[in-house]
Scaffold this active site. Structure first.
Site, PDB file in Angstrom:
ATOM      1  N   ASN A   1       2.573   6.012  -6.187  1.00  0.00           N
ATOM      2  CA  ASN A   1       3.522   6.121  -5.073  1.00  0.00           C
ATOM      3  C   ASN A   1       4.140   4.744  -4.840  1.00  0.00           C
ATOM      4  O   ASN A   1       3.485   3.847  -4.312  1.00  0.00           O
ATOM      5  CB  ASN A   1       2.759   6.609  -3.828  1.00  0.00           C
TER       6      ASN A   1
ATOM      7  N   LYS B   1       6.460   3.934  -2.869  1.00  0.00           N
ATOM      8  CA  LYS B   1       6.904   3.761  -1.482  1.00  0.00           C
ATOM      9  C   LYS B   1       8.309   3.137  -1.436  1.00  0.00           C
ATOM     10  O   LYS B   1       9.114   3.374  -2.330  1.00  0.00           O
ATOM     11  CB  LYS B   1       5.865   2.958  -0.690  1.00  0.00           C
TER      12      LYS B   1
ATOM     13  N   HIS C   1       2.745  12.671   3.920  1.00  0.00           N
ATOM     14  CA  HIS C   1       2.106  11.377   3.684  1.00  0.00           C
ATOM     15  C   HIS C   1       1.826  10.727   5.035  1.00  0.00           C
ATOM     16  O   HIS C   1       2.610  10.867   5.981  1.00  0.00           O
ATOM     17  CB  HIS C   1       3.011  10.484   2.821  1.00  0.00           C
TER      18      HIS C   1
ATOM     19  N   GLU D   1      -6.216  11.290   1.895  1.00  0.00           N
ATOM     20  CA  GLU D   1      -5.938   9.867   2.067  1.00  0.00           C
ATOM     21  C   GLU D   1      -6.349   9.443   3.472  1.00  0.00           C
ATOM     22  O   GLU D   1      -5.569   9.590   4.425  1.00  0.00           O
ATOM     23  CB  GLU D   1      -4.441   9.589   1.868  1.00  0.00           C
TER      24      GLU D   1
ATOM     25  N   GLY E   1      -1.088   3.731  -4.412  1.00  0.00           N
ATOM     26  CA  GLY E   1       0.082   3.063  -3.841  1.00  0.00           C
ATOM     27  C   GLY E   1       0.259   1.685  -4.448  1.00  0.00           C
ATOM     28  O   GLY E   1       0.798   1.511  -5.536  1.00  0.00           O
TER      29      GLY E   1
HETATM   30  P1  PGA Z   1      -2.421   2.407  -1.248  1.00  0.00           P
HETATM   31  O1  PGA Z   1      -1.457   3.631  -0.881  1.00  0.00           O
HETATM   32  O2  PGA Z   1      -3.030   2.720  -2.595  1.00  0.00           O
HETATM   33  O3  PGA Z   1      -1.539   1.223  -1.259  1.00  0.00           O
HETATM   34  O4  PGA Z   1      -3.463   2.376  -0.189  1.00  0.00           O
HETATM   35  C1  PGA Z   1      -1.829   4.958  -1.121  1.00  0.00           C
HETATM   36  C2  PGA Z   1      -0.842   5.859  -0.424  1.00  0.00           C
HETATM   37  O5  PGA Z   1      -0.464   5.541   0.723  1.00  0.00           O
HETATM   38  O6  PGA Z   1      -0.396   6.869  -0.997  1.00  0.00           O
END
Ligand code: PGA
Length: 258
Positions: free
Chosen positions: A11, A13, A95, A167, A237
């Protein structure tokens, strides 16, 4: 675990300008992606078209980070599921950043999961509790609500095709005062998630549905989550923004499934 192929989704983002996203995606084109693992990347909406083009000869799936639930109309700034047809194979729904920063409700996720299937796109429904909810022993209630509302408008066949991502908000890399989640936390919650799905659909569907873990997964702990976390894969992420780390996580997934 469901017995399906393992899945690793990156992801990205709100990172990478379109050109950067394409350059980043291109790094994966020459890499061999094991056939028995599904890999997906989720670029920002503006980059979907070009990243999808850049990866057209690769087995890597394209994941949209979001879409609205109405098919068309006066919804300024939104992109609909039919607009993603041919561009995205999957779409993230609910999400935690959308739930908590953009105030999306469980009802929104219900509408979005149904809208995704109408357009032939597989929803990845993200669920998870905040630290305060966990400290107040509300985790089970929160997950129960997120799942029972999110899945409410789907047929049994649709539920069997979709993906759930557990998550915990308190473990996501961008959460202030974040905490580390363990494979044991993941395993415990995946069992609970399957129990809830069993009670709202059927034990068979609960067994079949794919459940991922996400929350600060990196190349050091991916193996632990994959082997001991009771999951069918990972939603990554921050570590997915580093091509070496992301490829290492894919390798770890390949090794850990044996
Ligand atoms: P992260 O994000 O691996 O940076 O914690 C995961 C997500 O929010 O999908």
């Amino acid at each position: 675990m469901s017995g399906h192929k393992k899945i690793i989704i990156g992801n990205w983002k709100m990172n990478f300008m379109v050109k950067q996203a394409v350059a980043f995606a291109t790094k994966f084109v020459s890499k061999s992606i094991p056939e028995d693992i599904s890999v997906g990347v989720a670029p920002n909406t503006l980059a979907l078209n070009e990243v999808s083009g850049a990866l057209s000869k690769s087995p890597i799936k394209i994941v949209s980070q979001n879409a609205y639930y109405e098919d068309e109309g006066a919804f300024t700034g939104e992109v609909s599921m039919p607009m993603l047809r041919g561009l995205a194979d999957l779409v993230l729904v609910g999400h935690s950043e959308r739930r908590h920063i953009l105030r999306e409700s469980n009802d929104y996720t219900r509408e979005k999961c149904a809208a995704a299937f109408r357009s032939g796109i597989v929803p990845v429904l993200c669920v998870g509790e905040t630290l305060v909810e966990r400290q107040n022993y509300h985790t089970n209630q929160v997950l129960n609500d997120q799942l029972s509302v999110g899945l409410a408008d789907l047929t049994a066949e649709e539920v069997s095709k979709m993906i759930i991502a557990y998550e915990p908000v308190w473990a996501i890399s961008t959460t202030l005062d974040r905490r580390d989640a363990t494979a044991h936390d993941s395993q415990e919650m995946v069992i609970f998630i399957r129990k809830v799905i069993s009670s709202i659909t059927s034990p068979l569907l609960a067994k079949k549905i794919r459940v991922l873990y996400g929350g600060s997964v990196n190349d050091r702990d991916a193996g632990e989550f994959l082997t001991k976390g009771g999951v069918d894969g990972l939603l990554v992420g921050k570590a997915s923004l580093d091509s070496k780390k992301f490829l290492k996580i894919i390798d770890i997934c390949e090794v850990s499934k044996n």
